[in-house]
Motif scaffolding. Structure first.
Motif, PDB file in Angstrom:
ATOM      1  N   LEU A   1      12.643  -9.730   1.680  1.00  0.00           N
ATOM      2  CA  LEU A   1      13.613  -8.689   1.361  1.00  0.00           C
ATOM      3  C   LEU A   1      12.881  -7.484   0.784  1.00  0.00           C
ATOM      4  CD1 LEU A   1      16.633  -7.771   0.728  1.00  0.00           C
ATOM      5  CD2 LEU A   1      16.186  -8.647  -1.571  1.00  0.00           C
ATOM      6  N   VAL A   2      13.224  -6.301   1.286  1.00  0.00           N
ATOM      7  CA  VAL A   2      12.671  -5.059   0.735  1.00  0.00           C
ATOM      8  C   VAL A   2      13.817  -4.087   0.498  1.00  0.00           C
ATOM      9  CG1 VAL A   2      11.089  -3.124   1.113  1.00  0.00           C
ATOM     10  CG2 VAL A   2      10.479  -5.402   1.949  1.00  0.00           C
ATOM     11  N   LEU A   3      13.890  -3.552  -0.715  1.00  0.00           N
ATOM     12  CA  LEU A   3      14.881  -2.514  -1.014  1.00  0.00           C
ATOM     13  C   LEU A   3      14.419  -1.697  -2.208  1.00  0.00           C
ATOM     14  CD1 LEU A   3      16.097  -4.224  -3.451  1.00  0.00           C
ATOM     15  CD2 LEU A   3      18.004  -4.738  -1.972  1.00  0.00           C
ATOM     16  N   PRO A   4      14.977  -0.488  -2.377  1.00  0.00           N
ATOM     17  CA  PRO A   4      14.616   0.303  -3.553  1.00  0.00           C
ATOM     18  C   PRO A   4      15.063  -0.434  -4.816  1.00  0.00           C
ATOM     19  CG  PRO A   4      15.710   1.662  -1.905  1.00  0.00           C
ATOM     20  CD  PRO A   4      15.890   0.239  -1.477  1.00  0.00           C
TER      21      PRO A   4
ATOM     22  N   PRO B   1       3.703   2.372   4.267  1.00  0.00           N
ATOM     23  CA  PRO B   1       4.326   3.397   5.099  1.00  0.00           C
ATOM     24  C   PRO B   1       3.758   3.309   6.519  1.00  0.00           C
ATOM     25  CG  PRO B   1       3.560   4.325   3.021  1.00  0.00           C
ATOM     26  CD  PRO B   1       2.976   2.954   3.124  1.00  0.00           C
TER      27      PRO B   1
ATOM     28  N   ALA C   1      18.750  -4.910   9.060  1.00  0.00           N
ATOM     29  CA  ALA C   1      18.557  -3.603   8.433  1.00  0.00           C
ATOM     30  C   ALA C   1      19.909  -3.055   8.003  1.00  0.00           C
ATOM     31  CB  ALA C   1      17.895  -2.641   9.410  1.00  0.00           C
ATOM     32  N   ILE C   2      20.010  -2.653   6.740  1.00  0.00           N
ATOM     33  CA  ILE C   2      21.230  -2.048   6.208  1.00  0.00           C
ATOM     34  C   ILE C   2      20.859  -0.684   5.641  1.00  0.00           C
ATOM     35  CG2 ILE C   2      23.063  -2.253   4.489  1.00  0.00           C
ATOM     36  CD1 ILE C   2      22.826  -5.283   4.687  1.00  0.00           C
ATOM     37  N   ASP C   3      21.423   0.383   6.193  1.00  0.00           N
ATOM     38  CA  ASP C   3      21.069   1.750   5.744  1.00  0.00           C
ATOM     39  C   ASP C   3      19.562   1.958   5.762  1.00  0.00           C
ATOM     40  OD1 ASP C   3      23.653   2.464   5.412  1.00  0.00           O
ATOM     41  OD2 ASP C   3      23.667   2.235   3.223  1.00  0.00           O
TER      42      ASP C   3
ATOM     43  N   ARG D   1      26.060 -10.508   4.811  1.00  0.00           N
ATOM     44  CA  ARG D   1      25.786 -10.513   6.252  1.00  0.00           C
ATOM     45  C   ARG D   1      25.171 -11.839   6.705  1.00  0.00           C
ATOM     46  NH1 ARG D   1      24.961  -5.199   8.509  1.00  0.00           N
ATOM     47  NH2 ARG D   1      23.760  -6.174  10.161  1.00  0.00           N
TER      48      ARG D   1
ATOM     49  N   VAL E   1       0.857  -1.186   0.000  1.00  0.00           N
ATOM     50  CA  VAL E   1       0.000   0.000   0.000  1.00  0.00           C
ATOM     51  C   VAL E   1       0.896   1.240   0.000  1.00  0.00           C
ATOM     52  CG1 VAL E   1      -1.822   1.259   1.210  1.00  0.00           C
ATOM     53  CG2 VAL E   1      -1.701  -1.233   1.409  1.00  0.00           C
ATOM     54  N   GLY E   2       0.653   2.151  -0.932  1.00  0.00           N
ATOM     55  CA  GLY E   2       1.287   3.467  -0.861  1.00  0.00           C
ATOM     56  C   GLY E   2       2.798   3.493  -0.973  1.00  0.00           C
ATOM     57  N   VAL E   3       3.396   2.521  -1.643  1.00  0.00           N
ATOM     58  CA  VAL E   3       4.859   2.538  -1.803  1.00  0.00           C
ATOM     59  C   VAL E   3       5.196   2.516  -3.288  1.00  0.00           C
ATOM     60  CG1 VAL E   3       5.371   1.448   0.402  1.00  0.00           C
ATOM     61  CG2 VAL E   3       4.990   0.011  -1.610  1.00  0.00           C
TER      62      VAL E   3
ATOM     63  N   ILE F   1       7.134  -3.496   7.483  1.00  0.00           N
ATOM     64  CA  ILE F   1       7.365  -4.692   6.668  1.00  0.00           C
ATOM     65  C   ILE F   1       7.001  -5.879   7.538  1.00  0.00           C
ATOM     66  CG2 ILE F   1       9.036  -6.046   5.361  1.00  0.00           C
ATOM     67  CD1 ILE F   1      10.719  -3.499   5.059  1.00  0.00           C
TER      68      ILE F   1
ATOM     69  N   ARG G   1      22.226  -4.306  -4.134  1.00  0.00           N
ATOM     70  CA  ARG G   1      22.647  -4.335  -2.726  1.00  0.00           C
ATOM     71  C   ARG G   1      22.182  -5.586  -1.988  1.00  0.00           C
ATOM     72  NH1 ARG G   1      22.088   1.188   0.346  1.00  0.00           N
ATOM     73  NH2 ARG G   1      23.726   0.172   1.587  1.00  0.00           N
TER      74      ARG G   1
ATOM     75  N   GLU H   1      18.396   0.032  -6.165  1.00  0.00           N
ATOM     76  CA  GLU H   1      19.526  -0.488  -5.390  1.00  0.00           C
ATOM     77  C   GLU H   1      19.498  -2.009  -5.338  1.00  0.00           C
ATOM     78  OE1 GLU H   1      20.118   1.647  -1.628  1.00  0.00           O
ATOM     79  OE2 GLU H   1      18.953   3.323  -2.443  1.00  0.00           O
TER      80      GLU H   1
ATOM     81  N   ALA I   1      16.012  -5.552   5.099  1.00  0.00           N
ATOM     82  CA  ALA I   1      15.634  -4.292   4.457  1.00  0.00           C
ATOM     83  C   ALA I   1      16.890  -3.487   4.207  1.00  0.00           C
ATOM     84  CB  ALA I   1      14.676  -3.508   5.342  1.00  0.00           C
ATOM     85  N   VAL I   2      16.979  -2.922   3.013  1.00  0.00           N
ATOM     86  CA  VAL I   2      18.119  -2.094   2.635  1.00  0.00           C
ATOM     87  C   VAL I   2      17.593  -0.741   2.147  1.00  0.00           C
ATOM     88  CG1 VAL I   2      20.149  -1.894   1.141  1.00  0.00           C
ATOM     89  CG2 VAL I   2      19.352  -4.161   1.846  1.00  0.00           C
ATOM     90  N   GLY I   3      18.121   0.337   2.717  1.00  0.00           N
ATOM     91  CA  GLY I   3      17.873   1.660   2.142  1.00  0.00           C
ATOM     92  C   GLY I   3      16.427   2.130   2.163  1.00  0.00           C
ATOM     93  N   VAL I   4      15.634   1.663   3.102  1.00  0.00           N
ATOM     94  CA  VAL I   4      14.238   2.133   3.174  1.00  0.00           C
ATOM     95  C   VAL I   4      13.983   2.744   4.547  1.00  0.00           C
ATOM     96  CG1 VAL I   4      13.345   0.506   1.480  1.00  0.00           C
ATOM     97  CG2 VAL I   4      13.402  -0.146   3.908  1.00  0.00           C
TER      98      VAL I   4
END
Lengths: 332, 332
Positions: free
Chosen positions: A309-312, B312, B277-279, A325, A294-296, B301, A318, A315, B293-296
């Motif tokens: 896993l969540v990331l932009p 969000p 969590a990374i960044d 890790r 929702v809303g992302v 989540i 990454r 990226e 999660a990276v960069g968020v």
């Protein structure tokens, strides 16, 4: 050609960049990623015009390889050492078993669409006729910074001589390469075992070649560096050629690749598996269960088994940091 | 008090706002959410000073209730119709079984920290002595827009008369309420069965009360609206009182609640379960597996079983929209 064409499918890796779909016990090549069959099964099927098909893998995966590719012969590497040592081992073993031939070496986890056979047969004919090490080049469709680029030199019609290789250029350089007619290095190669082993003997893989010729693969692999065939052999070899592909190709090297391969909904989201998007746009969803967002926007949301896993999206590479890790913690 | 204190724990809901931890077959009250025991087990334990403890639930959950709260008596509602009908049913049945008493009605899925017993005993004493319907009020710690507010009137020392109730005010109104000494309506109530049934008889629940008194609960529930006890009875009743709580409280009503309850890492992330969590900063992670999660930032989540949710943090309430869509598709 007056010699057999033998396909060697490399299936010893795990494909870390598609974590969490891929994990140490869930290698990429055994999964379909939206296709009808596993990527390995598709690859072996794609190579069925060859006189023989070998799959090179690690001992732990051998049984799964036989399930996914029952028609192929299976070779197991003494130790996992990246594609350089793997292809030296394959060349040596297949020459022992088949005699002089021409090898087509191909990854088991890339997506190919179009006339694969025609390009590979050309590459193999060039390799057999000229004694070159041949890589198949892909015409770039974007200034990708994650790939290796091949600079074409003298044009011989069916192939170009290779002037130089560059791995993972910065964005500006990549853009210049694309405009100058460079090709992506697809990681699909053709050569005769004898030409390839001769070239490898001029590199840091020499002692591996010697150990194999002395009948001692275990010793050869023990001291052997982990190194890709590009770094170890192709970049320093003379007589390297590139044959442009007449097919479409994607290495599915990271989650953002699916944006190119799957149809988007009206908001630009793509989904591998079941997903529900509400006021969400331009995301990549991938799951063996169900993802709701929702809303992302511009995210990768991937969930497989008990891992998420969540990331932009921008990226996506990454995921390597995540895997690094997790490996340290024994959780990959 | 000269009459027994009977606790009624409401455990018939599913707690949709913590999807995907909660689903139709995974109700909130049977899960621990970071506590030592399930929320239901904690609630029954917290009520163990009562002379008797009843759990009111739906037939499908009765067996699980017996597992989580073996010391409690179990009542099953003829049909799920929100807290209004449920509490009418409980008042009627418990008066049949126990006789005149004072009921403390409490949700099975709220977090409480502090001296619960003292406040409840005060509320029950006020209810028994004054014949009021008593709600326990929480002193607000923020201008929450998701809660109901109670406007206190005349001060009687142990309790206030209630001037008015307001559900879910806008942010500006909520801020004004907080500054004016309004209390949150915690959904924990005290009353005698007779006073409550009399008040309910003045509302749209009258026919349910009559059907119960005629010995026909099924018919009563058939025609009965789904309505909360606040809307159905408290807002229109005369003689409603509020007793301020001397304990800390959270309804765990949405994923952002965990930000208040769990210790954050150096970047402001909180995790229920395993997370990497990374960044990434100021996120809420919740999983029965592992979240990376990276960069968020500022996201929820949540991943449980084969379901994943990302939104969000500031839009945590929108999980309702997800649940609504999944229900329509038979996937909740």
């Amino acid at each position: 050609m007056d010699r057999p064409l033998v396909a060697v499918v490399l299936a010893g890796g795990t494909g870390t960049r598609l974590y969490p779909a891929t994990r140490s016990d869930r290698p990429k090549q055994f999964q379909p990623f939206g296709g009808e069959r596993s990527m390995l099964a598709e690859t072996v099927r794609r190579a069925n015009f060859a006189d023989e098909v070998y799959v090179l893998t690690r001992p732990a995966f051998a049984e799964s390889v036989r399930e996914h590719a029952p028609s192929a012969a299976v070779l197991t590497e003494p130790a996992p050492r990246d594609t350089g040592p793997a292809l030296v081992y394959a060349a040596h073993r297949i020459r022992e078993q088949v005699g002089e031939c021409v090898l087509c070496c191909l990854p088991s986890d890339h997506r190919v669409d179009g006339d694969f056979q025609a390009t590979v047969e050309t590459a193999c004919a060039v390799a057999a006729r000229t004694g070159s090490l041949v890589t198949i080049g892909i015409e770039p469709t974007r200034a990708e910074t994650g790939y290796g680029y091949v600079e074409p030199g003298a044009d011989h019609g069916e192939y170009y001589e290779v002037e130089s290789f560059t791995e993972k250029p910065d964005a500006e350089t990549a853009q210049r390469y694309v405009e100058s007619g460079y090709l992506w290095n697809s990681g699909t190669f053709a050569w005769t075992p004898t030409d390839f082993l001769a070239a490898a003997s001029e590199t840091e893989l020499r002692s591996l070649v010697e150990a194999l010729e002395a009948g001692n693969p275990e010793r050869g692999f023990e001291d052997c560096p982990s190194i890709s065939v590009d770094y170890a052999v192709l970049e320093s070899a003379e007589n390297v050629a590139v044959v442009p592909a007449s097919y479409e190709w994607d290495d599915l090297g990271s989650w953002d690749a699916f944006e190119r391969l799957l149809d988007a909904d009206g908001e630009g989201n793509v989904a591998l598996g079941e997903a529900l998007a509400i006021d969400a746009s331009d995301n990549v969803f991938a799951s063996d269960g169900h993802v709701a967002a929702v809303g992302v926007e511009d995210l990768v949301i991937a969930s497989f088994d008990d891992r998420t896993l969540v990331l932009p999206k921008s990226e996506s590479q990454r995921v390597r940091e995540v895997v690094e890790r997790l490996r340290k913690e024994g959780q990959f």
